[in-house]
Design a protein around this motif. Sequence first.
Motif, PDB file in Angstrom:
ATOM      1  N   LEU A  47       0.793  -1.238  -0.013  1.00 53.72           N
ATOM      2  CA  LEU A  47       0.149  -0.055   0.058  1.00 53.72           C
ATOM      3  C   LEU A  47       0.763   1.264  -0.109  1.00 53.72           C
ATOM      4  O   LEU A  47       0.414   2.120  -0.697  1.00 53.72           O
ATOM      5  N   ASP A  48       2.034   1.180   0.739  1.00 57.20           N
ATOM      6  CA  ASP A  48       2.816   2.236   0.763  1.00 57.20           C
ATOM      7  C   ASP A  48       3.505   2.728  -0.609  1.00 57.20           C
ATOM      8  O   ASP A  48       3.672   3.607  -1.204  1.00 57.20           O
ATOM      9  N   ARG A  49       4.091   1.371  -1.335  1.00 53.17           N
ATOM     10  CA  ARG A  49       4.561   1.722  -2.717  1.00 53.17           C
ATOM     11  C   ARG A  49       3.505   2.336  -3.668  1.00 53.17           C
ATOM     12  O   ARG A  49       3.858   2.868  -4.644  1.00 53.17           O
ATOM     13  N   ALA A  50       2.101   1.960  -3.439  1.00 55.97           N
ATOM     14  CA  ALA A  50       1.108   2.379  -4.416  1.00 55.97           C
ATOM     15  C   ALA A  50       0.950   3.685  -4.222  1.00 55.97           C
ATOM     16  O   ALA A  50       0.575   4.512  -5.086  1.00 55.97           O
ATOM     17  N   THR A 182      -0.579  -7.300  -5.999  1.00 57.41           N
ATOM     18  CA  THR A 182       0.798  -7.141  -6.160  1.00 57.41           C
ATOM     19  C   THR A 182       1.308  -5.799  -6.206  1.00 57.41           C
ATOM     20  O   THR A 182       2.502  -5.344  -5.683  1.00 57.41           O
ATOM     21  N   GLU A 183       0.539  -4.895  -7.070  1.00 53.33           N
ATOM     22  CA  GLU A 183       1.171  -3.734  -7.590  1.00 53.33           C
ATOM     23  C   GLU A 183       0.755  -2.738  -6.171  1.00 53.33           C
ATOM     24  O   GLU A 183       1.363  -1.553  -5.808  1.00 53.33           O
ATOM     25  N   GLY A 184      -0.045  -2.932  -5.058  1.00 52.73           N
ATOM     26  CA  GLY A 184      -0.345  -2.316  -4.062  1.00 52.73           C
ATOM     27  C   GLY A 184      -1.702  -1.716  -4.080  1.00 52.73           C
ATOM     28  O   GLY A 184      -1.858  -0.732  -2.942  1.00 52.73           O
ATOM     29  N   ALA A 185      -2.562  -1.998  -5.052  1.00 46.25           N
ATOM     30  CA  ALA A 185      -3.813  -1.526  -4.915  1.00 46.25           C
ATOM     31  C   ALA A 185      -4.701  -2.286  -3.881  1.00 46.25           C
ATOM     32  O   ALA A 185      -4.415  -3.364  -3.618  1.00 46.25           O
ATOM     33  N   LEU A 186      -5.808  -1.472  -3.462  1.00 50.20           N
ATOM     34  CA  LEU A 186      -6.577  -2.436  -2.578  1.00 50.20           C
ATOM     35  C   LEU A 186      -7.303  -3.185  -3.416  1.00 50.20           C
ATOM     36  O   LEU A 186      -8.189  -2.651  -4.580  1.00 50.20           O
ATOM     37  N   GLY A 187      -7.693  -4.683  -3.347  1.00 50.02           N
ATOM     38  CA  GLY A 187      -8.252  -5.427  -4.212  1.00 50.02           C
ATOM     39  C   GLY A 187      -9.852  -5.736  -3.788  1.00 50.02           C
ATOM     40  O   GLY A 187     -10.442  -5.871  -4.741  1.00 50.02           O
ATOM     41  N   SER A 188      -9.962  -5.819  -2.523  1.00 48.99           N
ATOM     42  CA  SER A 188     -11.289  -6.077  -1.827  1.00 48.99           C
ATOM     43  C   SER A 188     -11.125  -6.025  -0.584  1.00 48.99           C
ATOM     44  O   SER A 188     -10.261  -5.950   0.145  1.00 48.99           O
ATOM     45  N   PHE A 189     -12.355  -5.813  -0.129  1.00 51.24           N
ATOM     46  CA  PHE A 189     -12.760  -5.486   1.528  1.00 51.24           C
ATOM     47  C   PHE A 189     -14.037  -6.007   1.554  1.00 51.24           C
ATOM     48  O   PHE A 189     -15.071  -5.668   1.030  1.00 51.24           O
ATOM     49  N   THR A 190     -14.164  -6.962   2.882  1.00 49.96           N
ATOM     50  CA  THR A 190     -15.507  -7.479   3.190  1.00 49.96           C
ATOM     51  C   THR A 190     -15.473  -7.379   4.592  1.00 49.96           C
ATOM     52  O   THR A 190     -14.497  -7.987   5.250  1.00 49.96           O
ATOM     53  N   GLY A 191     -16.386  -6.561   5.505  1.00 49.85           N
ATOM     54  CA  GLY A 191     -16.645  -6.816   7.025  1.00 49.85           C
ATOM     55  C   GLY A 191     -17.219  -5.744   7.486  1.00 49.85           C
ATOM     56  O   GLY A 191     -17.817  -5.059   6.733  1.00 49.85           O
ATOM     57  N   GLN A 192     -17.079  -5.934   8.825  1.00 52.28           N
ATOM     58  CA  GLN A 192     -17.733  -4.710   9.459  1.00 52.28           C
ATOM     59  C   GLN A 192     -16.726  -3.658  10.006  1.00 52.28           C
ATOM     60  O   GLN A 192     -15.475  -3.941  10.364  1.00 52.28           O
TER      61      GLN A 192
END
Length: 230
Positions: A47-50, A182-192
């Motif tokens: 995430l930092d590299r992104a 791998t590039e550092g992008a947020l791919g997905s998120f699921t949760g509270q």
Amino acid sequence: MPAASTTLRILAVSVIASLTVTGCQTLDDAGRAIGRSDLVNDLAARLDRALTLTYSAEYQLPAGQTATIAQAQDPVRSAYTWPGGKLTVTQDATARCETGGSRTVCTLEAPPAANAKPSVTLFTEAKKRGLVTPPVVMQLLTAAALDPEAVIEQSDTTLAGRHATCVDVQQSGDDFTACVTTEGALGSFTGQVDGARVELALTEYQEAVAGDAFELPPGAGVVDRRTATS
């Protein structure tokens, strides 16, 4: 390095530095903890590299809605768009835009100072509308890594044709699953998140950004508060 770039990287570096997990444990527990620390540090580093990349990403939200994240360099700029709103951060201003009915109003505030961390609360409105931003995910990963009771499991997947590493976090607070490409992008998120259910998944990733990505929505009213807050 431009002031905005320095500010964003200060945030990322400080988060990564806080993710190291140490302690005296049994051999099995130690192996699990070391693996967890390495994994979370790796995702935070991605995430930092992104932050140094130029890219645009589109996400699928529930009920057929979409959201986007765009980022560019020279100068450093970022934009987050979700149903009913948009947030842009540039060297000139932080702009928060909200649509009510048929009218969109954008409030301009001073950009983050070069020697200050951008507040995660900056992304609160996006989070309420279902767009969990990378800084928020980094904060959640930090909390999970520092929680000795958290159970973190790893898996791999492919999103929008991009390989992604995922962590499933079970803890006493809000459980979640997050994937980072791998590039550092947020791919997905699921949760509270803060008691609300959030779900998004990457559907398109490009190493380019549209020319109008960082502009205010057409026809938006503008409230300029930069002088008052500077």
